[in-house]
Write a protein that holds these residues in place. Structure first.
Motif, PDB file in Angstrom:
ATOM      1  N   ILE A  60       0.923  -1.081   0.084  1.00 38.39           N
ATOM      2  CA  ILE A  60       0.004  -0.068  -0.045  1.00 38.39           C
ATOM      3  C   ILE A  60       0.819   1.165   0.053  1.00 38.39           C
ATOM      4  O   ILE A  60       0.512   2.069  -0.618  1.00 38.39           O
ATOM      5  N   ASN A 141       1.910 -11.757   1.460  1.00 37.28           N
ATOM      6  CA  ASN A 141       1.394 -10.652   1.943  1.00 37.28           C
ATOM      7  C   ASN A 141      -0.288 -10.736   2.049  1.00 37.28           C
ATOM      8  O   ASN A 141      -0.582 -11.942   1.348  1.00 37.28           O
ATOM      9  N   ASP A 144      -4.889  -7.900  -0.553  1.00 34.41           N
ATOM     10  CA  ASP A 144      -5.378  -6.789  -0.087  1.00 34.41           C
ATOM     11  C   ASP A 144      -6.708  -6.444  -0.873  1.00 34.41           C
ATOM     12  O   ASP A 144      -7.602  -5.769  -0.462  1.00 34.41           O
ATOM     13  N   ASN A 156      -0.157  -7.078   9.191  1.00 36.30           N
ATOM     14  CA  ASN A 156       0.654  -8.410   8.716  1.00 36.30           C
ATOM     15  C   ASN A 156       1.389  -8.879   9.757  1.00 36.30           C
ATOM     16  O   ASN A 156       2.089 -10.046   9.748  1.00 36.30           O
TER      17      ASN A 156
HETATM   18  N1  GLU Z   1      -0.736  -5.697   3.444  1.00 39.75           N
HETATM   19  C1  GLU Z   1      -0.410  -4.348   3.372  1.00 39.75           C
HETATM   20  C2  GLU Z   1       0.755  -3.753   2.782  1.00 39.75           C
HETATM   21  O1  GLU Z   1       1.338  -4.522   2.107  1.00 39.75           O
HETATM   22  C3  GLU Z   1       0.214  -4.306   4.886  1.00 39.75           C
HETATM   23  C4  GLU Z   1      -0.250  -4.352   6.187  1.00 39.75           C
HETATM   24  C5  GLU Z   1       0.383  -4.025   7.452  1.00 39.75           C
HETATM   25  O2  GLU Z   1       1.123  -3.024   7.291  1.00 39.75           O
HETATM   26  O3  GLU Z   1       0.421  -4.859   8.323  1.00 39.75           O
HETATM   27  O4  GLU Z   1       0.882  -2.634   2.318  1.00 39.75           O
END
Ligand code: GLU
Length: 375
Positions: A60, A141, A144, A156
């Motif tokens: 993200i 991951n 999302d 995560n």
């Molecule tokens: N899945 C989100 C990402 O890759 C991260 C979630 C988290 O920061 O825990 O950006």
């Protein structure tokens, strides 16, 4: 050899979680040098005969930079658009930096449902086991783009604990931008790193307010929750500073970095991890004190006679909590009866159950093989 050195020397299966802030530059781009350095350190770990699975955030954050979004979006669809764009870039960078070391990046995007369904759970495990036969580094991951509010794993840290649980990792390393668990607020110069936590207790939670990460979704609280999940089933956990250039090398040299949380017990078998620590319970069975003792201390199955009440709406084969008369949960198991039938047989002896339900009945509400004591 110190206990810490002994522990890292023996750790063979390792999950390394890398947080968004570790991977971000000050101007909100993915830090290619950091990823290059991690790739090199991972190569050394694999060459020393260890299995490594990465859980990497950063999609993200990277997507925000690529799409020119200055602030983290509030609505789900923009977060998902950022994740979709950033994930491609993230995995590209890992692959680019792993290739010179002879490894491929293997991408796994998972949702909460992948852990709840036994078939999906086993598929993920089989994929990871198969990847280990090849020169790959699995990089996990959260998926999302399909995770809506109800099915989101959340962060995560939690995902990493569930992956560690899935592959029965000996050690989960959570790389963040703090040196470890501190005695106080990270901004207070008097705060000191706690090098070793031998036993997790709720008081540790009071050391960390509701601290939250600026770019990612975690914070020290979610990290401690992940620690709790992992240590409960036999995985040691290290929280350390991923901004230190050689942090993985330092950890495996047994140096005094980060906070090491020792596992609370011997590794719990995979089937029991799934029942006791992965699936969310669908209801509750309230047990009298005799039944609690039989289940908790004498290794017995749960018989209907010890059940005093049934709460919730569940099907046969789902996970339920076992609570005592004071409401304290001490075990979980897969129930042989749906909630309606469990309510009818509660408190009854085997002959009464036969009379009530006919031949198609189970002696136990939960068989010992499908029961996990958590207290
Ligand atoms: N899945 C989100 C990402 O890759 C991260 C979630 C988290 O920061 O825990 O950006």
């Amino acid at each position: 050899m110190s206990p810490r050195q002994e522990l890292v020397r023996r750790a063979r299966t390792i999950v390394v979680k890398v947080g968004t802030n570790v991977l971000s530059t000050d101007d909100d781009r993915l830090d290619s040098d950091r990823i290059a350095s991690l790739a090199e350190q991972i190569r050394r770990l694999v060459e020393s005969g260890r299995k490594v699975v990465l859980v990497s955030s950063g999609a993200i954050g990277a997507g925000m930079g690529l799409l020119g979004l200055r602030e983290r979006p509030k609505d789900l669809s923009h977060l998902q658009a950022a994740a979709a764009t950033g994930q491609a870039h993230l995995i590209h960078l890992y692959d680019k930096h792993l290739r010179p070391h002879g490894f491929h990046a293997a991408q796994l995007l998972l949702t909460a449902n992948d852990f709840k369904s036994r078939a999906r759970y086993l598929n993920v495990r089989n994929t990871l086991l198969t990847l280990a036969e090849f020169p790959t580094v699995p990089i996990v991951n959260e998926n999302d783009t399909v995770s809506t509010e109800e099915i989101k794993l959340g962060d995560n840290d939690r995902l990493a604990a569930m992956v560690a649980n899935l592959i029965r990792a000996d050690l989960l390393i959570v790389l963040s931008v703090v040196d470890g668990l501190l005695t106080g607020d990270p901004t207070d110069p008097a705060s000191r790193r706690i090098p070793l936590v031998e036993r997790f207790d709720e008081e540790l939670m009071s050391l960390v307010g509701a601290s939250k990460s600026s770019r990612g979704t975690g914070g020290m609280r979610t990290k401690l929750e992940a620690v709790q999940t992992a240590t409960a089933v036999g995985t040691n956990v290290m929280i350390a500073n991923g901004k230190r250039p050689q942090i993985l090398d330092e950890i495996f040299a047994g140096e005094d970095v980060g906070t090491l949380f020792l596992a609370e017990q011997e590794a719990v078998p995979a089937w029991k991890r799934w029942i006791g620590y992965t699936l969310p319970p669908k209801g509750k069975l309230v047990l009298d004190d005799g039944a609690r003792r039989a289940v908790e201390q004498q290794g017995k199955s749960l018989l209907a006679i010890g059940v005093t009440a049934v709460e919730g709406d569940f099907e046969k084969g789902e996970v339920v909590s076992l609570v005592d008369l004071r409401g304290e949960e001490f075990a979980r198991g897969l129930t042989n009866y749906d909630s309606g039938t469990a309510g009818r047989v509660a408190g009854k002896r085997a002959d009464e159950i036969s009379a009530l339900l006919g031949a198609m009945r189970y002696d136990e509400v939960i068989h010992r093989d499908n029961l996990v004591v958590r207290s």
